[in-house]
Design a protein around this motif. Structure first.
Motif, short mmCIF file in Angstrom:
data_model
loop_
_atom_site.label_atom_id
_atom_site.label_comp_id
_atom_site.label_asym_id
_atom_site.label_seq_id
_atom_site.Cartn_x
_atom_site.Cartn_y
_atom_site.Cartn_z
N TYR A 39 -23.33 3.97 -0.33
CA TYR A 39 -21.89 4.07 -0.58
C TYR A 39 -21.69 4.27 -2.07
CZ TYR A 39 -16.88 2.89 -0.36
OH TYR A 39 -15.50 2.92 -0.43
N SER A 40 -21.28 5.47 -2.46
CA SER A 40 -21.09 5.78 -3.87
C SER A 40 -19.78 6.55 -4.02
CB SER A 40 -22.27 6.62 -4.37
OG SER A 40 -22.14 6.90 -5.75
N GLU A 41 -18.68 5.80 -4.24
CA GLU A 41 -17.34 6.39 -4.19
C GLU A 41 -16.51 6.03 -5.42
OE1 GLU A 41 -16.24 8.22 -1.31
OE2 GLU A 41 -18.39 8.15 -0.87
N TYR A 42 -17.15 5.82 -6.57
CA TYR A 42 -16.43 5.34 -7.75
C TYR A 42 -15.28 6.27 -8.16
CZ TYR A 42 -15.40 3.69 -12.46
OH TYR A 42 -14.74 3.23 -13.57
N LYS A 43 -15.57 7.52 -8.42
CA LYS A 43 -14.54 8.45 -8.91
C LYS A 43 -13.43 8.64 -7.88
CE LYS A 43 -17.39 11.13 -12.13
NZ LYS A 43 -17.96 12.48 -12.46
N LYS A 44 -13.83 8.81 -6.64
CA LYS A 44 -12.86 9.04 -5.56
C LYS A 44 -11.93 7.84 -5.38
CE LYS A 44 -14.38 11.07 -1.79
NZ LYS A 44 -15.02 11.27 -0.46
N ASN A 45 -12.50 6.64 -5.36
CA ASN A 45 -11.69 5.44 -5.14
C ASN A 45 -10.82 5.09 -6.34
OD1 ASN A 45 -12.76 5.20 -2.60
ND2 ASN A 45 -14.14 3.50 -3.07
N LEU A 46 -11.35 5.29 -7.54
CA LEU A 46 -10.56 5.03 -8.75
C LEU A 46 -9.33 5.93 -8.79
CD1 LEU A 46 -10.28 3.48 -11.41
CD2 LEU A 46 -11.63 5.28 -12.52
N LYS A 47 -9.52 7.19 -8.50
CA LYS A 47 -8.41 8.15 -8.47
C LYS A 47 -7.39 7.78 -7.41
CE LYS A 47 -7.43 13.10 -7.98
NZ LYS A 47 -8.01 14.45 -7.68
N LEU A 48 -7.89 7.37 -6.24
CA LEU A 48 -7.01 6.98 -5.12
C LEU A 48 -6.13 5.80 -5.51
CD1 LEU A 48 -6.36 7.30 -2.00
CD2 LEU A 48 -8.11 5.54 -1.64
N PHE A 49 -6.72 4.76 -6.09
CA PHE A 49 -5.97 3.55 -6.42
C PHE A 49 -5.06 3.74 -7.63
CE2 PHE A 49 -8.48 1.63 -3.25
CZ PHE A 49 -7.85 0.45 -2.89
N GLN A 50 -5.50 4.50 -8.61
CA GLN A 50 -4.63 4.80 -9.74
C GLN A 50 -3.39 5.54 -9.27
OE1 GLN A 50 -7.38 6.84 -12.38
NE2 GLN A 50 -7.70 5.01 -13.62
N GLY A 51 -3.58 6.40 -8.27
CA GLY A 51 -2.46 7.12 -7.68
C GLY A 51 -1.49 6.17 -7.00
N MET A 52 -2.01 5.15 -6.31
CA MET A 52 -1.16 4.18 -5.63
C MET A 52 -0.37 3.35 -6.64
SD MET A 52 -2.09 1.15 -2.88
CE MET A 52 -2.96 0.11 -4.07
N PHE A 53 -1.01 2.89 -7.69
CA PHE A 53 -0.31 2.07 -8.69
C PHE A 53 0.80 2.87 -9.37
CE2 PHE A 53 -4.75 0.04 -9.02
CZ PHE A 53 -4.47 -0.83 -7.99
N LYS A 54 0.55 4.15 -9.65
CA LYS A 54 1.58 5.01 -10.24
C LYS A 54 2.74 5.22 -9.26
CE LYS A 54 -1.49 7.61 -13.34
NZ LYS A 54 -2.18 8.91 -13.58
N LEU A 55 2.38 5.37 -7.99
CA LEU A 55 3.39 5.55 -6.94
C LEU A 55 4.29 4.33 -6.84
CD1 LEU A 55 4.41 7.30 -4.51
CD2 LEU A 55 2.74 6.10 -3.10
N TRP A 56 3.72 3.14 -6.92
CA TRP A 56 4.50 1.90 -6.88
C TRP A 56 5.50 1.86 -8.03
CZ3 TRP A 56 0.14 -2.31 -6.03
CH2 TRP A 56 -0.27 -2.27 -4.69
N LYS A 57 5.02 2.16 -9.23
CA LYS A 57 5.87 2.11 -10.42
C LYS A 57 7.03 3.10 -10.32
CE LYS A 57 5.60 2.28 -15.49
NZ LYS A 57 4.72 2.51 -16.66
N LYS A 58 6.72 4.30 -9.91
CA LYS A 58 7.73 5.36 -9.77
C LYS A 58 8.74 5.00 -8.69
CE LYS A 58 7.96 10.38 -9.05
NZ LYS A 58 7.16 11.60 -8.73
N ASP A 59 8.25 4.41 -7.60
CA ASP A 59 9.12 4.05 -6.47
C ASP A 59 10.09 2.93 -6.84
OD1 ASP A 59 9.90 4.49 -3.76
OD2 ASP A 59 8.84 2.67 -3.17
N ILE A 60 9.63 1.94 -7.60
CA ILE A 60 10.50 0.84 -8.02
C ILE A 60 11.62 1.35 -8.91
CG2 ILE A 60 10.60 -1.23 -9.49
CD1 ILE A 60 9.54 -1.83 -6.71
N VAL A 61 11.30 2.26 -9.82
CA VAL A 61 12.32 2.87 -10.69
C VAL A 61 13.35 3.60 -9.83
CG1 VAL A 61 12.74 4.66 -12.44
CG2 VAL A 61 10.80 3.09 -12.69
N LYS A 62 12.87 4.32 -8.81
CA LYS A 62 13.75 5.06 -7.91
C LYS A 62 14.66 4.12 -7.11
CE LYS A 62 13.47 7.97 -3.75
NZ LYS A 62 12.54 8.56 -2.76
N ILE A 63 14.10 3.05 -6.57
CA ILE A 63 14.88 2.09 -5.78
C ILE A 63 15.96 1.43 -6.64
CG2 ILE A 63 14.80 -0.11 -4.52
CD1 ILE A 63 11.94 0.69 -3.62
N ASN A 64 15.58 0.99 -7.83
CA ASN A 64 16.54 0.35 -8.75
C ASN A 64 17.70 1.28 -9.09
OD1 ASN A 64 15.13 -2.07 -8.80
ND2 ASN A 64 14.01 -1.58 -10.67
#
Length: 380
Positions: A263-288
């Motif tokens: 199991y060697s998924e460092y780049k793929k998983n890091l990109k996936l989770f960074q995308g999720m954290f950015k999505l959360w931040k953007k979504d909270i701004v939108k909701i507010n």
């Protein structure tokens, strides 16, 4: 900090990638607004394998002190349980062991026990209505030593539904399952399909209760690493669950095991989770921004969905309360907050209600329900 490691590579080298300070440890409700416990919730990625974990982990006794009713309400869960039972039903014979069934126990659907010798249920919060001498209720966490004094004993079917994602030591769990399973016994389970959930930013994918990122590839590797052969996989919705039918693979050699456990998924998983954290931040701004002009604002779900928004930047000042369909939660408080929980029926007599809805794969059915109660409801 306690040592933690990747369950595949055993590497202890991790890098922190995200953190939310003082997050509630329990994703349910409370009868009163006191004695809440909070911990920082930190996401880490293993530098060698890319395995992602939440650490430190909350002690199991605190985490599962009481049930929070997850997976018990709504059409989506009903359909999930029906499909899982259909997958399991042909294997209901001999000695059966179910782990963490709770209110969704397979027992609720079994009407014929003629082929079943004994049915062992491991669950601290199991409330069983059905009475049968073949049913053995064990009100504690799964422990293989429970069967230690039973001579020539083995389990013919071991099942668990949305339990695997809660495991702190998946390798030990699979070894324990293997140790009590009969030669031709089946190990059948269902769990969240985490990769599409993370991609869409679903809060219920990873949290204190789900401290590992168990994507499909990692689960496949863990199963094969621990001598299980995958006989069948079934997907329930694109972003909900994966169901596995497995058995012990006694013919696998050491070389093959090491090869298929890679199991060697460092780049793929890091990109996936960074995308999720950015999505959360953007979504909270939108909701507010979208809720600024409304007065009667509710948030849906007395669960992790709401907690994540509330403790990750949501403007809480104008929120009236939390809506939930679980009658056991009504009039209580969302754990870690001062927000009272109401039935969605409260919208019926509310002028221009606004509901913040971020309930993952359940959004569609919930939105339909809310608009049926009050067609003037603004769903954000």
């Amino acid at each position: 900090m306690a040592i933690f490691f990747c369950p595949i590579s055993y590497s202890e080298k991790f890098k922190k990638i995200f953190s939310i300070k003082k997050f509630p440890i329990f994703m349910g409700v409370s009868k009163n607004k006191k004695n809440y416990e909070f911990e920082n919730i930190d996401w880490w990625i293993n530098k060698k394998s890319g395995n992602i974990q939440i650490h430190p982990k909350v002690s199991l006794d605190k985490l599962y002190l009481k049930s929070h009713g997850s997976g018990t309400v709504g059409k989506t869960w009903k359909d999930h349980h029906e499909l899982f039972f259909k997958l399991v039903s042909k294997h209901l014979k001999g000695n059966i062991c179910e782990i963490g069934g709770g209110q969704n126990s397979i027992l609720n659907k079994i009407n014929n026990f003629s082929k079943i010798k004994f049915f062992y249920c491991f669950d601290r919060n199991l409330k069983l209505k059905k009475k049968n001498d073949k049913i053995k209720k064990i009100t504690k966490f799964f422990d293989k030593n429970y069967f230690k004094n039973k001579k020539n004993f083995s389990v013919d079917l071991l099942i668990h539904s949305h339990t695997f994602e809660h495991l702190y030591d998946p390798n030990q769990f699979l070894k324990d399952v293997k140790s009590i399973l009969s030669k031709n016994g089946k190990h059948i389970f269902t769990m969240p399909n985490m990769r599409p959930m993370i991609k869409k930013g679903y809060a219920n994918a990873m949290n204190f209760e789900h401290p590992f990122y168990y994507d499909e590839k990692l689960v496949d590797c863990l199963l094969r690493k621990n001598d299980f052969k995958i006989l069948k996989k079934k997907f329930f919705k694109e972003d909900h669950s994966i169901m596995y039918v497995t058995k012990i693979n006694s013919n696998i050699d050491i070389y093959s095991k090491s090869k298929i456990s890679n199991y060697s998924e460092y780049k793929k998983n890091l990109k996936l989770f960074q995308g999720m954290f950015k999505l959360w931040k953007k979504d909270i701004v939108k909701i507010n921004r979208l809720t600024e002009k409304y007065k009667n604002i509710f948030i849906f779900g007395a669960h992790i969905f709401s907690q994540l928004m509330i403790f990750n930047g949501l403007n809480k000042k104008k929120i009236t309360g939390v809506l939930d369909n679980d009658q056991q939660k009504i009039s209580k408080f969302l754990y870690g907050t001062n927000f009272k929980i109401y039935s969605p029926e409260i919208l019926k007599n509310t002028f221009r209600p606004c509901v913040i809805l971020r309930a993952g794969s359940y959004n569609k059915e919930i939105k339909k329900q809310l608009l049926k109660i009050n067609s003037n409801t603004i769903v954000v």
